[in-house]
Write a protein that holds these residues in place. Structure first.
Motif, PDB file in Angstrom:
ATOM      1  N   GLY A 486       0.800  -1.230   0.000  1.00 21.04           N
ATOM      2  CA  GLY A 486       0.000   0.000   0.000  1.00 21.04           C
ATOM      3  C   GLY A 486       0.829   1.275   0.000  1.00 21.04           C
ATOM      4  N   LEU A 487       2.032   1.209  -0.567  1.00 20.77           N
ATOM      5  CA  LEU A 487       2.861   2.416  -0.678  1.00 20.77           C
ATOM      6  C   LEU A 487       3.055   2.727  -2.169  1.00 20.77           C
ATOM      7  N   ALA A 488       2.658   3.922  -2.577  1.00 15.91           N
ATOM      8  CA  ALA A 488       2.753   4.282  -3.999  1.00 15.91           C
ATOM      9  C   ALA A 488       4.088   4.967  -4.276  1.00 15.91           C
ATOM     10  N   LEU A 489       4.813   4.446  -5.280  1.00 17.49           N
ATOM     11  CA  LEU A 489       6.093   5.028  -5.684  1.00 17.49           C
ATOM     12  C   LEU A 489       5.984   5.539  -7.112  1.00 17.49           C
ATOM     13  N   SER A 490       6.867   6.458  -7.475  1.00 20.24           N
ATOM     14  CA  SER A 490       6.873   6.924  -8.862  1.00 20.24           C
ATOM     15  C   SER A 490       7.566   5.879  -9.732  1.00 20.24           C
ATOM     16  N   TRP A 491       7.641   6.133 -11.040  1.00 19.24           N
ATOM     17  CA  TRP A 491       8.146   5.095 -11.945  1.00 19.24           C
ATOM     18  C   TRP A 491       9.635   4.817 -11.752  1.00 19.24           C
ATOM     19  N   ILE A 492      10.366   5.719 -11.065  1.00 21.52           N
ATOM     20  CA  ILE A 492      11.777   5.386 -10.835  1.00 21.52           C
ATOM     21  C   ILE A 492      11.954   4.539  -9.568  1.00 21.52           C
ATOM     22  N   GLY A 493      10.839   4.161  -8.969  1.00 18.29           N
ATOM     23  CA  GLY A 493      10.875   3.162  -7.899  1.00 18.29           C
ATOM     24  C   GLY A 493      11.487   3.663  -6.607  1.00 18.29           C
ATOM     25  N   THR A 494      12.330   2.832  -6.009  1.00 17.52           N
ATOM     26  CA  THR A 494      12.833   3.153  -4.673  1.00 17.52           C
ATOM     27  C   THR A 494      13.955   4.198  -4.697  1.00 17.52           C
ATOM     28  N   GLY A 495      14.339   4.628  -5.892  1.00  8.36           N
ATOM     29  CA  GLY A 495      15.390   5.650  -5.999  1.00  8.36           C
ATOM     30  C   GLY A 495      14.970   6.963  -5.381  1.00  8.36           C
ATOM     31  N   ARG A 496      13.689   7.241  -5.409  1.00  3.40           N
ATOM     32  CA  ARG A 496      13.234   8.538  -4.911  1.00  3.40           C
ATOM     33  C   ARG A 496      11.892   8.405  -4.206  1.00  3.40           C
ATOM     34  N   LEU A 497      11.871   8.672  -2.901  1.00  6.51           N
ATOM     35  CA  LEU A 497      10.608   8.769  -2.175  1.00  6.51           C
ATOM     36  C   LEU A 497      10.455  10.243  -1.813  1.00  6.51           C
ATOM     37  N   ILE A 498       9.285  10.792  -2.100  1.00  4.79           N
ATOM     38  CA  ILE A 498       9.091  12.217  -1.795  1.00  4.79           C
ATOM     39  C   ILE A 498       7.885  12.351  -0.870  1.00  4.79           C
ATOM     40  N   PHE A 499       8.143  12.861   0.314  1.00  3.95           N
ATOM     41  CA  PHE A 499       7.056  13.027   1.287  1.00  3.95           C
ATOM     42  C   PHE A 499       6.474  14.428   1.197  1.00  3.95           C
ATOM     43  N   SER A 500       5.176  14.520   1.456  1.00  8.90           N
ATOM     44  CA  SER A 500       4.597  15.859   1.608  1.00  8.90           C
ATOM     45  C   SER A 500       4.659  16.200   3.101  1.00  8.90           C
ATOM     46  N   LEU A 501       4.662  17.504   3.381  1.00  7.21           N
ATOM     47  CA  LEU A 501       4.923  17.927   4.768  1.00  7.21           C
ATOM     48  C   LEU A 501       3.709  17.739   5.678  1.00  7.21           C
ATOM     49  N   ASN A 502       2.573  17.319   5.095  1.00  7.20           N
ATOM     50  CA  ASN A 502       1.409  17.055   5.947  1.00  7.20           C
ATOM     51  C   ASN A 502       1.423  15.629   6.509  1.00  7.20           C
ATOM     52  N   TYR A 503       2.498  14.891   6.308  1.00  5.58           N
ATOM     53  CA  TYR A 503       2.627  13.580   6.959  1.00  5.58           C
ATOM     54  C   TYR A 503       2.753  13.790   8.466  1.00  5.58           C
ATOM     55  N   THR A 504       1.801  13.255   9.226  1.00  6.80           N
ATOM     56  CA  THR A 504       1.895  13.348  10.693  1.00  6.80           C
ATOM     57  C   THR A 504       2.808  12.222  11.192  1.00  6.80           C
ATOM     58  N   ASP A 505       3.139  12.261  12.463  1.00  5.78           N
ATOM     59  CA  ASP A 505       3.949  11.169  13.025  1.00  5.78           C
ATOM     60  C   ASP A 505       3.230   9.834  12.847  1.00  5.78           C
ATOM     61  N   ALA A 506       1.897   9.862  13.020  1.00  3.01           N
ATOM     62  CA  ALA A 506       1.136   8.611  12.898  1.00  3.01           C
ATOM     63  C   ALA A 506       1.167   8.110  11.449  1.00  3.01           C
ATOM     64  N   ASP A 507       0.989   9.034  10.487  1.00  4.47           N
ATOM     65  CA  ASP A 507       1.070   8.634   9.068  1.00  4.47           C
ATOM     66  C   ASP A 507       2.431   8.021   8.788  1.00  4.47           C
ATOM     67  N   PHE A 508       3.453   8.720   9.294  1.00  3.26           N
ATOM     68  CA  PHE A 508       4.797   8.238   9.003  1.00  3.26           C
ATOM     69  C   PHE A 508       5.027   6.865   9.633  1.00  3.26           C
ATOM     70  N   ALA A 509       4.544   6.687  10.863  1.00  2.00           N
ATOM     71  CA  ALA A 509       4.730   5.394  11.537  1.00  2.00           C
ATOM     72  C   ALA A 509       4.063   4.279  10.722  1.00  2.00           C
ATOM     73  N   ALA A 510       2.900   4.586  10.144  1.00  2.00           N
ATOM     74  CA  ALA A 510       2.204   3.571   9.338  1.00  2.00           C
ATOM     75  C   ALA A 510       3.037   3.222   8.102  1.00  2.00           C
ATOM     76  N   VAL A 511       3.613   4.246   7.471  1.00  2.00           N
ATOM     77  CA  VAL A 511       4.440   3.994   6.286  1.00  2.00           C
ATOM     78  C   VAL A 511       5.675   3.178   6.667  1.00  2.00           C
ATOM     79  N   ALA A 512       6.315   3.588   7.763  1.00  2.00           N
ATOM     80  CA  ALA A 512       7.543   2.900   8.184  1.00  2.00           C
ATOM     81  C   ALA A 512       7.242   1.439   8.497  1.00  2.00           C
TER      82      ALA A 512
END
Ligand SMILES: Cc1ncc(COP(=O)(O)O)c(C=O)c1O
Length: 552
Positions: A486-512
């Protein structure tokens, strides 16, 4: 003239020619020394090499043991691949169907689909793990595909999405209301432009502004202005840096035409400063401050992930010191220093890379997020450099136009963006930005390490890249596990993850958490099996051998 005089004259001419050619040789050697040793540093050689590499691919058997894995591991990988393929088939049917249909006629999609993973693996992956190109909605930090699957968005929409999609939806909605009365009238300006110019001057610390339609165009214009005002031909770009797809800033692979008036020089190098000090034909130096994350390396796409040698580490102080040196030499030599902040502006600091690294440029390009969700490119610059005509030579002009420059809707969305930038909740985000994101990266790395997984992340604030610590030919598989998690990446895959600044600690913990689970599953499935004697060098040598075998 007697015969002695003729002889002396000939000696004189010969000596002058020799001195001239020795000086030329010295300059060429100096230029060679300032090129990075990698292929990214040698545009012409890399283009030649690219045309040399033949297509070949692994058959079903070799696909699972390209690294010489034993049969037991290959069997485990095969079963995992089949399980993942079944999951993709059942979970993303409508998204995959429409993607397949659209790919037939959209060349861009054909390209990105082909280059998600190293080409030897690409066909099997495309057939069995199709990545959907369509989404139906976004909300908070998530996007939803046509089958109703919700993903945490790590694409950042190429970096445009800085404050969260809802923020931009709001900018666009308000912009549409405000620009509606004028509508799509072009040529004449909507009054909102005056406020944009005022704010951009304040943010950039520069005198004038020009509006364009994309980051690529903004860069084209900045370089053209530099050439016009210095009356010099060459631009210097630093090895690995991306500046859009205009030919002059993209020498080498990807551009069929040689860029004769571009020097690609080493980032963070005294040799580069030497070239800038001594050559007289350099109009400008282009800097993409994102390179602080991986100086001299190109954008880290997973299609180039043939081993685990990807490296990345941001040393902010060292890069700031380098930019300061560059600034000094450019000033001394009247070379125009251009910061291409199309990607990083507003993401690193409110005042962009200039503020983040504490160095002032002569021209700065902006784009992406500045359009408030709509397409834009901007150049800000010193008054003397932005001028497109000469008082004393009325026919000697520097031309730049563009039908959709200063579109009222875009300008209104930009105004919304810049207005919000001044509001306390957004200002507060910048207070602790670096610490928040480097702490999050450190936290994820600690979890990965505790789980014994051969994966780490490196970051420049909210721009991340994934690194691999064990020699492997299969790191690119991680993007398919992440997607299944359930993690969406761009077409260059794991080379670049770009977070938006509205990620809360809880959002980030879920992603991690999903990230670690996905990597753990990939480890269990045997993809990171590794012969203890193998190294990244040995893997590269093996791939080279395959290439030669197929070529000859
Ligand atoms: C630093 C930089 N410059 C220029 C561009 C080109 O911008 P655009 O894609 O809007 O043409 C990009 C795009 O990613 C970029 O990152």
């Amino acid at each position: 003239m007697d015969s002695h005089a003729v002889t002396y004259a000939l000696y004189g001419v010969g000596a002058a020619a020799l001195i001239g050619s020795l000086a030329g040789l010295k300059a060429r050697l100096e230029l060679s020394k300032a090129k990075h040793r990698s292929l990214a540093g040698h545009a012409r050689i890399s283009r030649r090499l690219a045309s040399f590499i033949p297509f070949y691919e692994y058959d079903e058997h070799r696909f699972f043991c390209a690294d010489g894995a034993p049969e037991e591991i290959a069997t485990r990988r095969r079963a995992a691949f089949a399980r993942l393929a079944a999951l993709y088939r059942t979970r993303y049917p409508e998204t995959a169907r429409l993607t397949a249909e659209a790919t037939e006629a959209i060349s861009d999609l054909q390209f990105t689909e082909r280059y998600r993973v190293p080409f030897q693996f690409s066909r099997m992956v495309r057939e069995h793990l199709p990545t959907g190109a369509f989404l139906q909605s976004s909300a908070g930090v998530t996007v939803t595909d046509l089958d109703g699957n919700v993903f945490y968005d790590l694409t950042g929409s190429y970096g445009v999405n800085l404050f969260g999609y809802d923020f931009y939806k709001d900018c666009i909605r308000r912009a549409e209301e405000r620009a509606r009365a004028l509508g799509p009238v072009l040529g004449a300006y909507h009054p909102v432009i005056a406020a944009n110019v005022r704010r951009l001057r304040e943010i950039s610390g520069l005198d004038e502004v020009s509006f364009h339609m994309s980051g690529t165009e903004a860069v084209m214009q900045a370089v053209r202005l530099a050439r016009y005002h210095t009356r010099r031909s060459h631009l210097v770009r630093l090895c690995g840096a991306y500046h859009g797809w205009w030919g002059d800033v993209q020498p080498g692979i990807g551009n069929p035409v040689p860029a004769h008036e571009t020097y690609t020089l080493k980032d963070m190098s005294e040799a580069t400063l030497g070239v800038l000090r001594r050559r007289n034909n350099i109009a400008c130096v282009l800097v993409n401050p994102l390179q602080a994350l991986h100086p001299n390396a190109s954008a880290p796409g997973d299609s180039g992930l043939i081993d685990s040698s990807r490296r990345s580490h941001c040393d902010r102080r060292a890069y700031a010191a380098w930019l300061e040196q560059l600034r000094e030499v450019c000033t001394e030599r009247r070379i125009v220093l251009i910061f291409d902040e199309v990607f990083v502006a507003f993401r690193l600091a409110r005042g962009g890379a200039q503020e983040y690294f504490g160095v002032e440029a002569d021209l700065v390009t902006y784009g992406k997020t500045l359009g408030g969700g709509l397409p834009v490119g901007v150049v800000c610059g010193r008054k003397d450099l932005m001028r497109r005509f000469r008082d004393d030579r009325p026919a000697d002009i520097c031309f730049a136009r563009g039908t959709f420059n200063s579109h009222p809707y875009v300008m209104a969305a930009m105004d919304e963006f810049l207005t919000r930038l001044e509001e306390p909740p957004v200002r507060a985000l910048y207070g602790d930005l670096d610490r928040v994101w480097s702490d999050r990266a450190a936290q994820l790395n600690a979890w990965l390490e505790a789980a014994g997984l051969p994966v780490r992340v490196a970051c420049l604030s909210s721009i991340w890249t994934v690194l691999y610590t064990r020699p492997s030919r299969y790191n690119w598989m991680l993007q398919y596990y992440l997607r299944a998690a359930g993690l969406a990446l761009s077409w260059i895959g794991t080379g670049r993850l770009i977070f938006s600044l509205n990620y809360t600690d809880a959002d980030f913990a879920a992603v991690a958490d999903r990230f670690v689970q996905a990597a753990a599953e990939m480890e269990r499935d045997g993809w990171w099996w590794c012969d203890p004697a193998t190294t990244d060098k040995a893997i590269k040598r093996g791939v080279l051998k395959e290439i030669f075998t197929h070529r000859f």
